[in-house]
Scaffold this active site. Sequence first.
Site, PDB file in Angstrom:
ATOM      1  N   TYR A   1      45.702  41.489  44.673  1.00 57.51           N
ATOM      2  CA  TYR A   1      46.418  41.680  45.928  1.00 57.51           C
ATOM      3  C   TYR A   1      47.153  43.023  45.974  1.00 57.51           C
ATOM      4  O   TYR A   1      47.792  43.334  46.969  1.00 57.51           O
ATOM      5  CB  TYR A   1      47.415  40.543  46.148  1.00 57.51           C
ATOM      6  CG  TYR A   1      46.775  39.253  46.626  1.00 57.51           C
ATOM      7  CD1 TYR A   1      45.444  38.980  46.354  1.00 57.51           C
ATOM      8  CD2 TYR A   1      47.496  38.314  47.334  1.00 57.51           C
ATOM      9  CE1 TYR A   1      44.858  37.800  46.776  1.00 57.51           C
ATOM     10  CE2 TYR A   1      46.917  37.131  47.758  1.00 57.51           C
ATOM     11  CZ  TYR A   1      45.595  36.883  47.474  1.00 57.51           C
ATOM     12  OH  TYR A   1      45.017  35.708  47.895  1.00 57.51           O
TER      13      TYR A   1
ATOM     14  N   ASP B   1      47.994  31.851  44.961  1.00 60.95           N
ATOM     15  CA  ASP B   1      47.728  31.663  46.385  1.00 60.95           C
ATOM     16  C   ASP B   1      46.848  30.433  46.592  1.00 60.95           C
ATOM     17  O   ASP B   1      47.096  29.598  47.466  1.00 60.95           O
ATOM     18  CB  ASP B   1      47.047  32.919  46.937  1.00 60.95           C
ATOM     19  CG  ASP B   1      47.070  32.972  48.453  1.00 60.95           C
ATOM     20  OD1 ASP B   1      47.651  32.072  49.083  1.00 60.95           O
ATOM     21  OD2 ASP B   1      46.509  33.921  49.021  1.00 60.95           O
TER      22      ASP B   1
ATOM     23  N   LYS C   1      42.754  32.946  33.487  1.00 60.98           N
ATOM     24  CA  LYS C   1      41.322  32.956  33.206  1.00 60.98           C
ATOM     25  C   LYS C   1      41.083  33.951  32.065  1.00 60.98           C
ATOM     26  O   LYS C   1      40.163  34.784  32.100  1.00 60.98           O
ATOM     27  CB  LYS C   1      40.530  33.361  34.462  1.00 60.98           C
ATOM     28  CG  LYS C   1      39.030  33.104  34.356  1.00 60.98           C
ATOM     29  CD  LYS C   1      38.668  31.623  34.353  1.00 60.98           C
ATOM     30  CE  LYS C   1      37.147  31.449  34.361  1.00 60.98           C
ATOM     31  NZ  LYS C   1      36.750  30.033  34.252  1.00 60.98           N
TER      32      LYS C   1
ATOM     33  N   ASP D   1      40.332  27.013  36.661  1.00 57.81           N
ATOM     34  CA  ASP D   1      39.412  26.033  37.227  1.00 57.81           C
ATOM     35  C   ASP D   1      39.723  24.628  36.715  1.00 57.81           C
ATOM     36  O   ASP D   1      39.676  23.651  37.480  1.00 57.81           O
ATOM     37  CB  ASP D   1      37.945  26.417  36.961  1.00 57.81           C
ATOM     38  CG  ASP D   1      37.718  26.989  35.577  1.00 57.81           C
ATOM     39  OD1 ASP D   1      38.660  27.514  34.976  1.00 57.81           O
ATOM     40  OD2 ASP D   1      36.572  26.922  35.100  1.00 57.81           O
TER      41      ASP D   1
END
Length: 335
Positions: A127, A231, A174, A207
């Site tokens: 972002y 987000d 991640k 995930d």
Amino acid sequence: MSQRRIAIIRGDGIGPEIMDATLTILEAGGFTADYVNLEAGLSAVEKGLPAMPPETVEAIREIGIALKSPTTTPVGGGHVSANVALRKALDLFANVRPTRSIPGVKGPFEDFKIDLIIVRENTEDLYAGIEFQPHPDMAQAVKVITRPGSNRLHRYAFDMVRKQGRKKLAAVHKANIMKLTDGMFLEEFYKVAKEYPDIHAEDIIVDNCCMQLVTHPERFDAIVTENLYGDIVSDLCAGLVGGLGLAAGANIGEKCAVFEAVHGSAPDIAGKGIANPTALLFSALMMLRHIGENDTAKRIGRAVLKVAGEGKHVTRDLGGTAGTAEYTDAIIAAL
């Protein structure tokens, strides 16, 4: 004694309606302030200004506290999101999103009361908006993670968890794939965790986190994560307790704080008197707690839960038939 000054951004679409409802309820609950109305969003663009005018940013910087309704970012034309511009300009590095079950509001976990909080990094990651197109058939974006940015976010999250009497904090990442960026984020998490031995620190891949949230949300107490993951995960959590119409948000920096509803401006229902002001109202209660008005926040919060639990005077998105005004009046009566 002069009243506290609070910057107000009334927003676009349903923004002015839910802001009016929120400020009316705050006043009924005994809180008053010197509200300073500022321009932002589509209303500013239509006047030839940026979506987040520099004058608005400087006013919030000077005042230190703002309550913001949703704003509309025009599609195309190079207009930057008002939210992104404000967060960057004021270095509002921590986005805080509580997720709590509301009595009378149906969700997928009716037999379990969800109570968790998400702290999302607010200024870095993808972002940061660093994009370029080296070839007509290729576009690239740069993911930015810094040690100072990660460290201050984790420190804020651990402090918040301790202050709220929570027991666990999970870092969502991640790092198994993005070993340098997410790896750095995770490394800083465990570095800071050593200073908080009373809090159980753990990490989970994003995930797997999403799967666990929709199957076993009870395993989470608090989450700290990067901008993009936060987000997505925070909206997922809002869905667990009734949707974005109930989702409060705070953007916290070293010197400023902006409290806002996280849903959109909903122009399709603007002016119809049916908008649900709960998300902005809950954000305002976060603001009250931030400035030490804990008793007032508690009283108003109890009134909202009472009205929601009874289900007689709630808006359509909460399963009722009430309009904004009737719902507002019911909360005031419950006070």
